[in-house]
Design a protein around this motif. Structure first.
Motif, PDB file in Angstrom:
ATOM      1  N   MET A 119      35.547 -15.568   2.672  1.00  0.00           N
ATOM      2  CA  MET A 119      34.562 -15.553   1.599  1.00  0.00           C
ATOM      3  C   MET A 119      34.890 -14.525   0.527  1.00  0.00           C
ATOM      4  SD  MET A 119      32.573 -17.992   1.926  1.00  0.00           S
ATOM      5  CE  MET A 119      31.385 -17.572   0.669  1.00  0.00           C
ATOM      6  N   ILE A 120      35.535 -13.405   0.886  1.00  0.00           N
ATOM      7  CA  ILE A 120      35.819 -12.405  -0.156  1.00  0.00           C
ATOM      8  C   ILE A 120      36.962 -12.896  -1.047  1.00  0.00           C
ATOM      9  CG2 ILE A 120      37.383 -10.882   1.126  1.00  0.00           C
ATOM     10  CD1 ILE A 120      35.919  -8.527  -0.146  1.00  0.00           C
ATOM     11  N   PHE A 122      37.456 -15.981  -1.641  1.00  0.00           N
ATOM     12  CA  PHE A 122      36.776 -17.003  -2.429  1.00  0.00           C
ATOM     13  C   PHE A 122      36.035 -16.359  -3.607  1.00  0.00           C
ATOM     14  CE2 PHE A 122      32.759 -19.303  -3.172  1.00  0.00           C
ATOM     15  CZ  PHE A 122      33.275 -20.474  -3.661  1.00  0.00           C
ATOM     16  N   ALA A 123      35.366 -15.211  -3.324  1.00  0.00           N
ATOM     17  CA  ALA A 123      34.603 -14.545  -4.376  1.00  0.00           C
ATOM     18  C   ALA A 123      35.516 -14.070  -5.506  1.00  0.00           C
ATOM     19  CB  ALA A 123      33.836 -13.364  -3.788  1.00  0.00           C
ATOM     20  N   LEU A 127      35.460 -15.105  -9.453  1.00  0.00           N
ATOM     21  CA  LEU A 127      35.410 -14.141 -10.551  1.00  0.00           C
ATOM     22  C   LEU A 127      36.460 -14.486 -11.601  1.00  0.00           C
ATOM     23  CD1 LEU A 127      34.895 -10.586  -9.053  1.00  0.00           C
ATOM     24  CD2 LEU A 127      33.259 -12.192 -10.005  1.00  0.00           C
ATOM     25  N   TYR A 130      35.548 -17.675 -13.502  1.00  0.00           N
ATOM     26  CA  TYR A 130      34.556 -17.495 -14.558  1.00  0.00           C
ATOM     27  C   TYR A 130      35.117 -16.640 -15.699  1.00  0.00           C
ATOM     28  CZ  TYR A 130      31.061 -19.809 -11.768  1.00  0.00           C
ATOM     29  OH  TYR A 130      30.369 -20.748 -11.061  1.00  0.00           O
ATOM     30  N   VAL A 133      36.707 -19.096 -17.778  1.00  0.00           N
ATOM     31  CA  VAL A 133      35.698 -19.842 -18.531  1.00  0.00           C
ATOM     32  C   VAL A 133      35.233 -19.034 -19.746  1.00  0.00           C
ATOM     33  CG1 VAL A 133      33.351 -20.784 -18.416  1.00  0.00           C
ATOM     34  CG2 VAL A 133      34.931 -21.162 -16.532  1.00  0.00           C
ATOM     35  N   GLU A 136      37.206 -16.990 -24.580  1.00  0.00           N
ATOM     36  CA  GLU A 136      36.913 -17.804 -25.751  1.00  0.00           C
ATOM     37  C   GLU A 136      38.144 -18.017 -26.641  1.00  0.00           C
ATOM     38  OE1 GLU A 136      34.024 -17.656 -29.580  1.00  0.00           O
ATOM     39  OE2 GLU A 136      33.874 -16.045 -28.100  1.00  0.00           O
ATOM     40  N   TRP A 244      37.681 -23.885  -7.125  1.00  0.00           N
ATOM     41  CA  TRP A 244      37.786 -23.704  -5.669  1.00  0.00           C
ATOM     42  C   TRP A 244      38.269 -24.966  -4.961  1.00  0.00           C
ATOM     43  CZ3 TRP A 244      35.103 -26.775  -2.358  1.00  0.00           C
ATOM     44  CH2 TRP A 244      33.984 -27.449  -2.864  1.00  0.00           C
TER      45      TRP A 244
ATOM     46  N   GLU B 220      27.110 -28.998  -2.841  1.00  0.00           N
ATOM     47  CA  GLU B 220      28.305 -28.177  -2.680  1.00  0.00           C
ATOM     48  C   GLU B 220      28.188 -26.810  -3.338  1.00  0.00           C
ATOM     49  OE1 GLU B 220      31.186 -31.118  -3.884  1.00  0.00           O
ATOM     50  OE2 GLU B 220      30.219 -32.314  -2.332  1.00  0.00           O
ATOM     51  N   PHE B 224      27.854 -22.818  -1.339  1.00  0.00           N
ATOM     52  CA  PHE B 224      28.599 -21.566  -1.443  1.00  0.00           C
ATOM     53  C   PHE B 224      27.657 -20.392  -1.616  1.00  0.00           C
ATOM     54  CE2 PHE B 224      32.240 -24.318  -2.289  1.00  0.00           C
ATOM     55  CZ  PHE B 224      33.034 -23.834  -1.284  1.00  0.00           C
ATOM     56  N   PHE B 227      26.557 -19.571   1.734  1.00  0.00           N
ATOM     57  CA  PHE B 227      27.583 -18.817   2.452  1.00  0.00           C
ATOM     58  C   PHE B 227      27.582 -17.357   2.005  1.00  0.00           C
ATOM     59  CE2 PHE B 227      29.802 -22.595   4.124  1.00  0.00           C
ATOM     60  CZ  PHE B 227      30.080 -22.103   5.386  1.00  0.00           C
ATOM     61  N   VAL B 228      27.464 -17.145   0.682  1.00  0.00           N
ATOM     62  CA  VAL B 228      27.388 -15.771   0.176  1.00  0.00           C
ATOM     63  C   VAL B 228      26.216 -15.047   0.833  1.00  0.00           C
ATOM     64  CG1 VAL B 228      26.888 -14.405  -1.876  1.00  0.00           C
ATOM     65  CG2 VAL B 228      28.502 -16.285  -2.021  1.00  0.00           C
ATOM     66  N   ARG B 270      26.656 -13.919 -30.970  1.00  0.00           N
ATOM     67  CA  ARG B 270      27.467 -15.100 -30.702  1.00  0.00           C
ATOM     68  C   ARG B 270      28.418 -14.824 -29.530  1.00  0.00           C
ATOM     69  NH1 ARG B 270      32.134 -16.536 -32.597  1.00  0.00           N
ATOM     70  NH2 ARG B 270      32.800 -18.701 -32.315  1.00  0.00           N
ATOM     71  N   GLY B 271      29.022 -13.643 -29.546  1.00  0.00           N
ATOM     72  CA  GLY B 271      29.883 -13.260 -28.431  1.00  0.00           C
ATOM     73  C   GLY B 271      29.103 -13.206 -27.130  1.00  0.00           C
ATOM     74  N   GLN B 274      28.491 -16.442 -25.542  1.00  0.00           N
ATOM     75  CA  GLN B 274      29.684 -17.005 -24.911  1.00  0.00           C
ATOM     76  C   GLN B 274      29.951 -16.348 -23.558  1.00  0.00           C
ATOM     77  OE1 GLN B 274      31.989 -19.271 -25.717  1.00  0.00           O
ATOM     78  NE2 GLN B 274      31.263 -19.886 -27.736  1.00  0.00           N
ATOM     79  N   VAL B 275      29.821 -15.030 -23.522  1.00  0.00           N
ATOM     80  CA  VAL B 275      30.262 -14.279 -22.354  1.00  0.00           C
ATOM     81  C   VAL B 275      29.200 -14.262 -21.264  1.00  0.00           C
ATOM     82  CG1 VAL B 275      30.940 -11.984 -21.548  1.00  0.00           C
ATOM     83  CG2 VAL B 275      31.816 -12.862 -23.716  1.00  0.00           C
ATOM     84  N   ALA B 278      29.133 -16.824 -18.205  1.00  0.00           N
ATOM     85  CA  ALA B 278      30.212 -16.576 -17.249  1.00  0.00           C
ATOM     86  C   ALA B 278      29.914 -15.326 -16.433  1.00  0.00           C
ATOM     87  CB  ALA B 278      31.537 -16.431 -17.991  1.00  0.00           C
ATOM     88  N   SER B 281      27.240 -15.820 -13.813  1.00  0.00           N
ATOM     89  CA  SER B 281      27.747 -16.538 -12.645  1.00  0.00           C
ATOM     90  C   SER B 281      28.525 -15.602 -11.733  1.00  0.00           C
ATOM     91  CB  SER B 281      28.659 -17.683 -13.079  1.00  0.00           C
ATOM     92  OG  SER B 281      27.999 -18.536 -13.958  1.00  0.00           O
ATOM     93  N   MET B 282      29.113 -14.552 -12.323  1.00  0.00           N
ATOM     94  CA  MET B 282      29.922 -13.627 -11.532  1.00  0.00           C
ATOM     95  C   MET B 282      29.064 -12.677 -10.698  1.00  0.00           C
ATOM     96  SD  MET B 282      32.855 -12.208 -14.044  1.00  0.00           S
ATOM     97  CE  MET B 282      34.045 -13.218 -14.887  1.00  0.00           C
ATOM     98  N   TYR B 285      28.805 -12.781  -6.910  1.00  0.00           N
ATOM     99  CA  TYR B 285      30.085 -12.571  -6.225  1.00  0.00           C
ATOM    100  C   TYR B 285      30.455 -11.094  -6.253  1.00  0.00           C
ATOM    101  CZ  TYR B 285      30.322 -17.570  -6.153  1.00  0.00           C
ATOM    102  OH  TYR B 285      30.032 -18.884  -5.917  1.00  0.00           O
ATOM    103  N   VAL B 286      30.128 -10.436  -7.377  1.00  0.00           N
ATOM    104  CA  VAL B 286      30.351  -8.986  -7.450  1.00  0.00           C
ATOM    105  C   VAL B 286      29.510  -8.285  -6.388  1.00  0.00           C
ATOM    106  CG1 VAL B 286      30.083  -6.948  -8.887  1.00  0.00           C
ATOM    107  CG2 VAL B 286      30.927  -9.062  -9.893  1.00  0.00           C
ATOM    108  N   MET B 288      28.480  -9.516  -3.568  1.00  0.00           N
ATOM    109  CA  MET B 288      29.044  -9.752  -2.244  1.00  0.00           C
ATOM    110  C   MET B 288      30.259  -8.869  -2.004  1.00  0.00           C
ATOM    111  SD  MET B 288      30.263 -13.244  -0.470  1.00  0.00           S
ATOM    112  CE  MET B 288      31.896 -13.507  -1.034  1.00  0.00           C
ATOM    113  N   MET B 289      31.094  -8.710  -3.054  1.00  0.00           N
ATOM    114  CA  MET B 289      32.303  -7.906  -2.862  1.00  0.00           C
ATOM    115  C   MET B 289      31.959  -6.450  -2.619  1.00  0.00           C
ATOM    116  SD  MET B 289      35.133  -9.662  -5.221  1.00  0.00           S
ATOM    117  CE  MET B 289      34.533  -8.762  -6.517  1.00  0.00           C
TER     118      MET B 289
END
Lengths: 332, 305
Positions: A119-120, A122-123, A127, A130, A133, A136, A244, B220, B224, B227-228, B270-271, B274-275, B278, B281-282, B285-286, B288-289
């Motif tokens: 999982m780590i 995966f994390a 990161l 994204y 993504v 720009e 993924w 799906e 995840f 799971f996190v 505007r920036g 955009q940012v 993303a 969404s991170m 995960y940050v 979890m890490m």
């Protein structure tokens, strides 16, 4: 090990001959789709082989290996976008960037074990995904078109499809050889020992963390090179390259083909990608005698319903994947 | 301020949904030592069942109850046919096998219900808004989700800690052979636990269905997140899953709601637009890490059997 004419060896040699003859066949038949498909297969087989080094031999289940495909690809794409077209510069940077990322990810992840490690990694992959993504300047979600393949002035012309294919094949064979040499070296034995019993390896004096981290970085660097090839092949790079599901595909290739075997990932990559192309046709063929043609075509669109249980069957009945099946031996 | 409160409630509601999904996952992992990627498929199947049964019976509650029963049966059937053969196998084998099951379920749903998504309309008494604080209207349905999920969490706790069945489940988790030797039918027990996990996943799916579209692959992405949740909470710990689920739900929801404005303070709007998506969404995960780097076995590690 003295027996050379085993079924497995015959299949592997046959497969390599087929792979070597693809451009010849294409130049006669003119089927360029086949060329595109097999270039892809060869490149992904190389990525799967690099994953096998850490997953199969090292027992490190990285669920984010496609990230290095993406980093290698973005290195090519971004440099090309900024006007650096020389492959002599692009490719080392692609490899170096992937190795550097693998060093960071590995250093933080290798403290954990089992599902936590899965999982780590995966994390980290999420990161970086994204992050892609959010890039720009380089196309963000839509990706980046690469207008010129890497330039190796005076040495190689990558815009020639056959030349490019043979380069990929050569690098794949080189990767398989390198991984084979590595796992049979002292270094490889330490990594495999650590897979079986890490605490015992440490007790007899090996700093296993350093060995495992080195393996992780080597695998990342090779996969970065595969990413550079993939970007040159598709002439396009987008975050989807490191989604993924792509990491999942690489794991499927390794497990399906046979973990901890030299040619397993190659067999797995060929099987998976060729099956994805052929399954609809096979289902159509089987269904034609029983159903009218439009119905048969409609049914063949549901091919994943066959592929899924096929994975389950391989897991349940073929320990050691296709490679184990071909060797006819139950390993474990 | 009211907006922050409202988003906190949304985060709590999302976290509780995640808990329902994660509870089944962590039960199955903790007790059977099985990594089940197909858990998200049961979430999806629950939503499809609910949409179909609601259309048949004309009642949301009746549809939901029927869907739960159907998901329980599907879960137990999957356990008997496929999962039971994966116990005791390498985790990687389980990942590949259950990944195959995801492909199977997605195609099966495509064949039965077609590629287009379904929608699950709410009855009038659930689609209203009520004023929970002066000036703050909140959807009745989201309150219903929060109440239901809390009730289920409590029931689950009572079931596992206070009943004979729960005692057997805990005994089976800590020593399978010994429990079997005392005359308990372990394989029946495992089938029941798997069915229970499937029903919890289906409950999460059918409660989320009216908020989002019922579609293929809906299980799906949320899988995840689940799971996190179990990783942060510590695998096998239901209490850890509960706390981690609410943390993840709050951070994810608040991040999505407020990061664009926060980023706007330090960069051009505007920036930021955009940012920020993303970056939000991170966030989890940050989280979890950071948890894993500090505590490699999660917040509430279950002692090794």
């Amino acid at each position: 090990m003295t027996e050379w004419f085993t079924l497995r060896n015959i299949v592997v040699v046959g497969l390599l001959i087929v792979l070597a003859l693809v451009p010849v066949y294409v130049s006669i038949g003119g089927n360029t789709f086949l060329m595109t498909l097999f270039t892809r297969i060869v490149i992904l087989a190389m990525a799967a082989t690099s994953l096998n080094l850490i997953l199969g031999y090292g027992g490190m289940v990285s669920f984010g290996h496609a990230v290095y495909l993406g980093v290698g690809g973005y290195a090519i794409g971004i440099l090309a976008h900024e006007g650096v077209a020389s492959g002599f510069l692009q490719w080392p940077i692609a490899i170096g960037a992937s190795a550097l990322l693998a060093l960071v990810v590995g250093a933080l992840s290798l403290r954990t074990r089992g599902l936590y490690f899965i999982m780590i990694t995966f994390a980290f992959a999420q990161l970086v995904y994204y992050f892609g993504v959010g890039l720009e300047r380089y196309g963000a979600d839509d990706g980046l078109t690469i207008y010129r393949r890497s330039q190796f002035a005076g040495v190689l012309d990558l815009s020639n499809r056959a030349v490019f294919y043979y380069l990929c094949l050569l690098l794949l064979v080189g990767t398989i050889y390198l991984v084979w040499r590595l796992v049979n070296s002292r270094f490889g034995l330490v990594i495999q020992g650590s897979r079986s019993n890490d605490r015992r390896m440490q007790a007899i004096g090996f700093p296993t963390f350093r060995y495992r981290l080195t393996g992780f970085v080597i695998a990342g660097a090779i996969c970065g090179l595969a990413g550079a090839l993939l970007a040159n092949h598709t002439e396009f790079i987008s975050p989807a390259t490191m989604h993924w599901t792509r990491s999942g595909d690489l794991i499927v290739m390794v497990v399906l083909g046979g973990m901890a075997s030299s040619f397993g990932p190659l067999i797995g990559a060929v099987t998976l990608l060729v099956l994805e192309e052929l399954l609809p046709a096979i289902i159509r063929l089987l269904a034609f005698p029983f159903l009218d043609p439009p119905m048969a075509v409609k049914i063949s669109e549901y091919w994943p319903i066959v592929l899924g249980p096929l994975f389950l069957l391989v897991v349940l009945f073929a320990r050691g994947g296709m490679n184990g099946l071909l060797e006819g031996a139950r390993r474990d | 301020m009211l907006l922050v409160l409202e988003q906190c409630l949304n985060g709590l509601q999302f976290g509780l949904l995640l808990f329902l999904l994660a509870a089944g996952l962590t039960l199955v992992f903790g007790i059977m030592d099985l990594v089940n990627l197909a858990h998200g498929s049961l979430y999806m199947v629950g939503a499809y069942f609910a949409a179909t049964f609601t259309a048949w019976t004309g009642s949301f509650v009746a549809g939901a109850v029927l869907a739960l029963g159907a998901a329980l049966i599907v879960g137990m059937a999957v356990e008997v046919i496929a999962m039971r053969r994966l116990y005791g196998r390498d985790h990687l084998d389980q990942v590949l096998g259950t990944f195959g099951l995801i492909l199977f379920f997605n195609e099966l749903v495509r064949i039965v219900w077609g590629p287009a998504g379904l929608s699950l309309p709410l009855p009038a008494w659930l689609s209203a808004w009520i004023e929970i604080l002066p000036g703050l209207d909140y959807p009745t349905y989201r309150i219903a989700i929060i109440v239901t999920a809390l009730a289920v969490a409590l029931l689950l706790y009572l079931l596992v800690m206070r009943t004979r069945l729960g005692m057997l489940i805990r005994a089976g988790a800590s020593n399978r052979e010994m429990t079997g030797a005392l005359g308990v039918n372990i394989s029946l027990l495992y089938t029941l636990v798997f069915g229970l996990g499937a029903a919890l996943a289906a409950l999460a799916g059918l409660m989320q269905a009216p908020i989002q579209t019922v579609q293929i692959g809906m299980g799906e992405n949320i899988l995840f997140l689940a799971f996190v949740v179990i990783i942060i909470g510590g695998i096998g710990s239901i209490r850890g899953a509960f706390i981690a689920a609410i943390m993840v739900g709050l951070i994810d929801t608040l991040g999505r709601a407020f990061l664009p404005d926060l980023m706007g303070l330090i960069m051009s709007s505007r920036g930021a637009s955009q940012v920020a998506p993303a970056l939000s969404s991170m966030l989890i995960y940050v989280l979890m890490m950071i948890v894993l780097v500090v505590r490699p076995a999660g917040l509430f590690p279950v002692s090794i059997k």
